[in-house]
Scaffold this active site. Structure first.
Site, PDB file in Angstrom:
ATOM      1  N   ARG A  25       1.566   0.440  -9.270  1.00  0.00           N
ATOM      2  CA  ARG A  25       3.031   0.304  -9.227  1.00  0.00           C
ATOM      3  C   ARG A  25       3.479  -0.919 -10.019  1.00  0.00           C
ATOM      4  O   ARG A  25       4.496  -0.903 -10.712  1.00  0.00           O
ATOM      5  CB  ARG A  25       3.510   0.186  -7.777  1.00  0.00           C
ATOM      6  CG  ARG A  25       3.416   1.495  -7.012  1.00  0.00           C
ATOM      7  CD  ARG A  25       3.584   1.266  -5.527  1.00  0.00           C
ATOM      8  NE  ARG A  25       4.846   0.635  -5.219  1.00  0.00           N
ATOM      9  CZ  ARG A  25       5.033  -0.217  -4.205  1.00  0.00           C
ATOM     10  NH1 ARG A  25       4.044  -0.535  -3.404  1.00  0.00           N
ATOM     11  NH2 ARG A  25       6.210  -0.751  -4.007  1.00  0.00           N
TER      12      ARG A  25
ATOM     13  N   HIS B 147       6.057 -10.085   8.943  1.00  0.00           N
ATOM     14  CA  HIS B 147       5.839  -9.860   7.509  1.00  0.00           C
ATOM     15  C   HIS B 147       7.124 -10.122   6.752  1.00  0.00           C
ATOM     16  O   HIS B 147       8.192  -9.652   7.144  1.00  0.00           O
ATOM     17  CB  HIS B 147       5.388  -8.411   7.265  1.00  0.00           C
ATOM     18  CG  HIS B 147       5.009  -8.170   5.841  1.00  0.00           C
ATOM     19  ND1 HIS B 147       3.723  -8.331   5.383  1.00  0.00           N
ATOM     20  CD2 HIS B 147       5.746  -7.820   4.764  1.00  0.00           C
ATOM     21  CE1 HIS B 147       3.683  -8.086   4.094  1.00  0.00           C
ATOM     22  NE2 HIS B 147       4.904  -7.771   3.686  1.00  0.00           N
TER      23      HIS B 147
ATOM     24  N   ASP C 168      -3.534   1.182  -0.449  1.00  0.00           N
ATOM     25  CA  ASP C 168      -2.389   0.365  -0.877  1.00  0.00           C
ATOM     26  C   ASP C 168      -2.787  -0.555  -2.026  1.00  0.00           C
ATOM     27  O   ASP C 168      -2.014  -0.760  -2.960  1.00  0.00           O
ATOM     28  CB  ASP C 168      -1.831  -0.468   0.277  1.00  0.00           C
ATOM     29  CG  ASP C 168      -0.692  -1.352  -0.210  1.00  0.00           C
ATOM     30  OD1 ASP C 168       0.317  -0.802  -0.670  1.00  0.00           O
ATOM     31  OD2 ASP C 168      -0.834  -2.588  -0.193  1.00  0.00           O
TER      32      ASP C 168
ATOM     33  N   LYS D 277      -0.320  -1.733   5.998  1.00  0.00           N
ATOM     34  CA  LYS D 277      -1.136  -2.933   6.234  1.00  0.00           C
ATOM     35  C   LYS D 277      -0.865  -3.502   7.620  1.00  0.00           C
ATOM     36  O   LYS D 277      -1.773  -3.944   8.309  1.00  0.00           O
ATOM     37  CB  LYS D 277      -0.832  -3.995   5.161  1.00  0.00           C
ATOM     38  CG  LYS D 277      -1.406  -3.589   3.797  1.00  0.00           C
ATOM     39  CD  LYS D 277      -1.025  -4.559   2.704  1.00  0.00           C
ATOM     40  CE  LYS D 277       0.406  -4.463   2.301  1.00  0.00           C
ATOM     41  NZ  LYS D 277       0.756  -4.871   0.962  1.00  0.00           N
TER      42      LYS D 277
ATOM     43  N   SER E 215       3.762   0.736   1.864  1.00  0.00           N
ATOM     44  CA  SER E 215       2.824  -0.317   1.476  1.00  0.00           C
ATOM     45  C   SER E 215       2.756  -1.392   2.570  1.00  0.00           C
ATOM     46  O   SER E 215       1.681  -1.763   3.052  1.00  0.00           O
ATOM     47  CB  SER E 215       3.291  -0.917   0.143  1.00  0.00           C
ATOM     48  OG  SER E 215       2.674  -2.142  -0.122  1.00  0.00           O
TER      49      SER E 215
HETATM   50  N1  URA Z   1       4.984  -6.355  -0.367  1.00  0.00           N
HETATM   51  C1  URA Z   1       4.034  -5.398  -0.177  1.00  0.00           C
HETATM   52  O1  URA Z   1       3.043  -5.616   0.506  1.00  0.00           O
HETATM   53  N2  URA Z   1       4.236  -4.203  -0.754  1.00  0.00           N
HETATM   54  C2  URA Z   1       5.308  -3.900  -1.489  1.00  0.00           C
HETATM   55  O2  URA Z   1       5.421  -2.784  -1.969  1.00  0.00           O
HETATM   56  C3  URA Z   1       6.286  -4.922  -1.704  1.00  0.00           C
HETATM   57  C4  URA Z   1       6.103  -6.144  -1.112  1.00  0.00           C
END
Ligand code: URA
Length: 440
Positions: A168, A82, A161, A187, A183
């Site tokens: 946010r 990621h 999220d 995932k 966040s």
């Molecule tokens: N990417 C995400 O998935 N969440 C965040 O809060 C920032 C970047």
């Protein structure tokens, strides 16, 4: 339990209990907590932070707010990766095929562009007919057959999220280490891979602008991953300068193919080699040296590029654009951007470069906007390069000529040209494992 008391607790700097956090996440997911109370708690978290225990509880509650993907029907170790987001960051398109060619499965769910940053799903959709919305069975089949599959996030992956992120985004609470960590990791945990490589970007084009904040974010995410039994490593990589030369969807796919053929830009190639090496290391394929040798081999012998083609075909895409990138549709209009003075490029405001590309059509101005897959920027000169006044420093592409003026105005503001040659750029700043930070 009352949301009012939870907000007050956090506002007063107290640690929230497991029950309070679970109540909050459940209420966000089922819609019983109104947005104004959620936003108030987010702002209290932004200012007062969270302890490691609170962040871990928030992450697992968010992961469990929707589907937990079970990848056990895919044989072998599955490694996920990621990136925290950047400009010109097409590394997934390069490293997923490399890792698959080395025998490690990649079953990856990626995102779309966000703000000034691009998204892998949008880039892949620039390949004609490529499907990013596969059902679970099709997704697993592609991974089993080709070694990799990259799809969009399914609707019910960490739905808490999805709601928190949207709030946010509009309440100035994105840049919070516990909120970003929860966040991303919610995932990744819900997506089911055994190991996770995090590419935490730092610099003017990243959400975390300083190295110390980036390291703190990486440490928080590595701790969360390890606590739930997912072996996790983070690299801190540069996003003070766009990665590679291409910004924009099909332009970035073309650059990824060139990189897999060994003709990519030096910075992109180096970052991809390091990321892929660490993914293989996580999958226990050997020492770091052995893993790097495997990466170089599959790039040189063409087997990584073959994996990309196989995935494109298996997901319904037209692989003739990968076989010959000239088959990609081209933007009808282009525009040259020239250096306004002579000297060295000493700074590139990468966020502005990203927004300039969004203006050209490579990203969305609103949630509903369509992407112009042919739009974007090819950088002809980058940080550290010497330029003469009037030299072409970038070529812009778009389907709409009227966009060039404002895109160029912003791009020119992003570029600083000075007399003195700046110091050499650094690509990788640190590597973070459980309880270990190596700075380079
Ligand atoms: N990417 C995400 O998935 N969440 C965040 O809060 C920032 C970047």
């Amino acid at each position: 339990m009352r949301m009012y008391d939870i907000i007050m607790n956090k506002r007063n700097g107290n640690e929230l209990s497991k029950q309070e956090i679970e109540f909050f996440v459940k209420g966000v997911t089922d819609g019983s907590i109104p947005d104004y109370q959620t936003s108030a708690l987010l702002m209290a978290i932004y200012f007062n932070g969270m302890t490691d225990i609170e962040t871990a509880t928030l992450t697992s509650s968010m992961a469990q707010s929707g589907d937990m993907v079970d990848l056990s029907s895919i044989e072998g170790i599955k490694v996920d990766k990621h990136s925290t987001g950047g400009v010109g960051d097409k590394t997934t398109l390069v490293i997923a095929p490399i890792v698959a060619a080395c025998g490690v499965k990649v079953a990856k769910m990626s995102g779309r562009g966000l703000g000034h940053t691009g998204g892998t799903v949008d880039k892949l959709e620039s390949i004609p007919s490529f499907q990013t919305a596969l059902d679970r069975e099709h997704f697993f089949r592609v991974v089993n057959e080709t070694g990799l599959s990259v799809i969009g996030q399914s609707g019910n992956l960490a739905p808490a999220d999805k709601k928190l992120y949207a709030l946010r985004d509009v309440t100035a609470t994105v840049e919070s280490i516990p909120l970003i960590a929860a966040s991303i990791m919610s995932k990744k945990i819900a997506a089911g891979s055994d190991c996770i490589l995090l590419d935490v970007k730092t610099g003017s084009g990243a959400f975390m602008k300083t190295l110390d904040d980036s390291i703190a974010l990486a440490q928080a995410m590595v701790a969360i991953g390890e606590n739930v039994g997912r072996h996790t490593i983070a690299l801190i990589t540069d996003m003070d300068i766009p990665l590679g030369h291409a910004i924009g969807n099909s332009l970035e796919v073309i650059e990824s193919v060139e990189t897999l053929k060994g003709n990519g830009p030096k910075d992109l190639t180096e970052v991809c080699i390091q990321l892929a090496t660490n993914m293989l290391y996580l999958a226990k394929k050997g020492s770091m040296e052995e893993c790097k040798a495997m990466v170089l081999k599959v790039m040189q012998d063409g087997s990584a590029l073959e994996r990309l083609k196989a995935m494109v075909k298996a997901q319904g895409g037209d692989a003739c654009v990968i076989e010959d990138c000239n088959n990609f549709e081209k933007a009808p209009y282009s525009h040259e951007v020239k250096a306004q003075k002579s000297g060295y490029i000493t700074h590139m405001d990468t966020e502005k470069c990203g927004i300039s590309s969004v203006i050209l059509g490579a990203g969305r101005e609103t949630k509903e906007s369509d992407i112009d897959f042919t739009a974007g920027i090819i950088l002809k000169a980058k940080y550290g390069d010497s330029v003469q006044q009037g030299d072409v420093i970038a070529t812009m592409y778009s389907s709409d000529q009227s966009k060039f003026q404002s895109a160029e105005e912003l791009f020119q503001k992003a570029i600083t040209i000075c007399d003195e040659k700046p110091k050499q750029e650094q690509l990788i700043y640190a590597r973070i494992e459980k309880d270990k930070v190596e700075r380079f």
